[in-house]
Design an enzyme around this catalytic site. Sequence first.
Site, PDB file in Angstrom:
ATOM      1  CE  LYS A  55      -3.946   0.550   0.877  1.00 36.45           C
ATOM      2  NZ  LYS A  55      -4.725   0.272   2.088  1.00 36.45           N
ATOM      3  CG  HIS A  56      -0.499   4.864  -0.212  1.00 39.23           C
ATOM      4  ND1 HIS A  56      -0.761   5.850  -1.141  1.00 39.23           N
ATOM      5  CD2 HIS A  56      -1.702   4.474   0.276  1.00 39.23           C
ATOM      6  CE1 HIS A  56      -2.065   6.058  -1.205  1.00 39.23           C
ATOM      7  NE2 HIS A  56      -2.667   5.228  -0.362  1.00 39.23           N
TER       8      HIS A  56
END
Length: 371
Positions: A55-56
């Site tokens: 994520k990210h």
Amino acid sequence: MRYGMNPHQAAEVTGGPAVRNGAPSMINYLDALNAYALVRQADALTGRPAAASFKHVSPAGAAVAGPVDDTARETWGLQAADGLLSAYVRARDADPKSSFGDVIALSRAVDAATAEFLRTMICDAVIAPGFDEGTLEVLSAKRGGAFLVFEADPAAEPPARERRDVLGATLIQDRDAADLAAVLPTGLDQRVREDALVGMAAARYTQSNSVVFVKDGAAIGIGAGQQNRVDCVRLAGSKARVWWLRRHPLVRDLPVVEGMKRQDRLNWQIRFAGHEMTRLQLDEFGRLFGDESRVAYDEPLWRDTWTRELTGVTMVSDGFLPFRDNVDHAAEFGVTTIVEPGGSTRADEVEAAARELGIDRVQTGLRLFHH
């Protein structure tokens, strides 16, 4: 690309993995490329299938194939899991709050069992070096046909030099290709060595500063993107602690609420385990799960007692430990081995703290910053 970093930014891409389904954005590409590099390396270092939940542009979890415990099987509705599927279940289970809507990386071709499991997950994309017969169709049908599917070329090697254009400046550097296995000393316990390799591979592709807590081939807590080292340790430790507390009977056996979705139950279990509810959430928690659970939330003894049983954790730091407080905090979360580059001006104090707390300290001489 569908768009750049944000929807108002136009973008394009040259090269990279094949897009087999969907329309990726720039962040999807960044997640997929970094995640696949991580799992490819973890697989090569350990000889076991590897998976990551990204994520990210940082991993929420990463793991190699291994045993899936009762809590994870209950959480994810599995009778059994092995091979590639076990690697992803272990990666997803590390920090399931953060993994919601993740980009999944797998080091080997997607098999039928893994595809069927991914079909039930809330996730945005998958990248793998191949797809067994029928699995591409299963995955491509997710999200009304919009699920992102990347296929990596297992034979492709990234260029030896990397370049980045930033606000008019062109930055060029050698790719980080240092041999992680070579910097570990001989004579390490095999389990510790494998955990160190998984942690180092994860740290190499995590936004710095970073600290990775690993147990039995799975990263159970990752502290990413902090400006000081000790906050990385505390963040990774708090995630590892919640992972461990989710194994406590009080958390596992919260009353079942009819109609509650899996992720909602997970989020309540995480809030309960981590003692992190707002006043309004506490009121709702009591209504949903009853008075006994509400009373247990305020009782600290069970959390402290259970946390003291967590042990055998290897902590990997992408940079040197500047002060002994990093070691002091690590000891609170079951860390028995620390792997770090070494070289701090206070290295003697760090080493003394490790000896005092019964922690083995391994100095690699290799920094693993990533931005």
